[in-house]
Design a protein around this motif. Structure first.
Motif, PDB file in Angstrom:
ATOM      1  N   ILE A  40      55.065  55.218  10.667  1.00 18.81           N
ATOM      2  CA  ILE A  40      54.209  55.044  11.841  1.00 18.81           C
ATOM      3  C   ILE A  40      55.068  54.951  13.093  1.00 18.81           C
ATOM      4  O   ILE A  40      54.759  55.539  14.133  1.00 18.81           O
ATOM      5  CB  ILE A  40      53.336  53.790  11.684  1.00 18.81           C
ATOM      6  N   ASP A  44      55.155  57.307  16.456  1.00 21.18           N
ATOM      7  CA  ASP A  44      55.114  56.806  17.828  1.00 21.18           C
ATOM      8  C   ASP A  44      56.252  57.399  18.653  1.00 21.18           C
ATOM      9  O   ASP A  44      56.063  57.857  19.793  1.00 21.18           O
ATOM     10  CB  ASP A  44      55.212  55.275  17.777  1.00 21.18           C
ATOM     11  N   THR A  81      48.666  54.718  16.847  1.00 25.10           N
ATOM     12  CA  THR A  81      49.532  53.638  16.369  1.00 25.10           C
ATOM     13  C   THR A  81      48.735  52.363  16.118  1.00 25.10           C
ATOM     14  O   THR A  81      48.945  51.674  15.115  1.00 25.10           O
ATOM     15  CB  THR A  81      50.650  53.374  17.384  1.00 25.10           C
TER      16      THR A  81
ATOM     17  N   SER B  82      51.429  48.545  21.395  1.00 28.61           N
ATOM     18  CA  SER B  82      51.315  49.191  20.087  1.00 28.61           C
ATOM     19  C   SER B  82      52.432  48.753  19.153  1.00 28.61           C
ATOM     20  O   SER B  82      52.192  48.485  17.967  1.00 28.61           O
ATOM     21  CB  SER B  82      51.298  50.706  20.255  1.00 28.61           C
TER      22      SER B  82
END
Lengths: 144, 112
Positions: A40, A44, A81, B82
């Motif tokens: 992940i 990003d 994300t 995030s």
């Protein structure tokens, strides 16, 4: 004396080359990455590098509509994300947990199959029950 | 003036792509997901923001310039959120720190 335009062209080419290298390195991490959060994170980072690519291409071609694409890509990357982080949280187990669970399930199935085979051979010695029923049940337990 | 802007934008392009390269090398070399997050979310954000600023300097009209700067602000706001969410989720689920980590402040204390 080198002109400003030449310096600028070389800078754009150099930036594109460096960005390509970092793109490939990030893809290597995504492919290799041992856990899901690593992948992940690589995704990003890939979005960030793609925004850099878009900025360089926008400067190189002078086609300024690419800025809107960069903003939209940033928004999509952020939402992706966040959604993946929620997924990691709701899945609630690491790769090690999943592996050990699978190993336990496999050994339990093996034990059951062995017990079923022993029961079947015992009944065959006694001559009470024909084999197919026991074979069918052990087959079903294997699938479990 | 115009030449100076072009030179500054060229320098920002090269510096920004260098930051992106450093971030991806950090992603490759660091041992666990938290340290990799430290590399990617700081240096990577810095790299793409510098390249968007280069676009804003290079642009001639104010519309493009303001949109590029708005993109920089948006990116600076969302990247920490995030990566913090991802780190919190990974820690809550139980991904371990690397063995060489010296300190874990979120470790549950026994005598609490």
């Amino acid at each position: 004396m080198i002109s400003v335009a030449t310096i600028f062209d070389h800078a754009v080419t150099l930036a594109l080359g460096i960005l390509s290298v970092s793109f490939l390195v990030t893809i290597y991490r995504i492919v290799k990455g041992p856990t899901l959060p690593d992948r992940i994170l690589g995704l990003d980072m890939l979005v960030a590098i793609a925004i850099g690519f878009i900025a360089v291409i926008g400067i190189k071609t002078g086609y300024t509509l690419y800025v809107d694409v960069a903003i939209a890509l940033g928004l999509v990357g952020f939402l992706a994300t966040v959604a993946f982080a929620r997924f990691v949280l709701s899945r609630g187990k690491t790769e090690d947990d999943i592996l050990s669970e699978a190993r336990e399930a496999a050994s339990a199935a093996r034990r059951q199959a062995k017990a079923a085979a022993k029961a079947r051979s015992g009944s065959a010695v006694k001559g009470l029950d024909p084999g197919p029923v026991a074979g069918k049940t052990s087959g079903r337990q294997d699938n479990e | 003036m115009n030449e100076l802007a072009t030179l500054i934008s060229a320098a920002l392009l090269v510096i920004g792509s260098f930051f992106a390269l450093v971030a991806s090398i950090g992603l490759l070399r660091l041992p666990d997901v938290y340290t990799r997050m430290h590399a990617a979310s700081k240096a990577g954000t810095m790299g793409s923001c510098l390249m968007l600023i280069a676009l804003a300097i290079h642009a001639t009209d104010t519309g493009t310039m303001s949109r590029a700067l708005a993109g920089v602000v948006f990116f600076l706001l969302t990247a920490p959120v995030s990566s913090h969410l991802l780190a919190k989720a990974a820690y809550a689920v139980g991904y371990r720190l690397h063995a060489s980590a010296v300190m874990d402040d979120m470790e549950p204390k026994d005598n609490a």
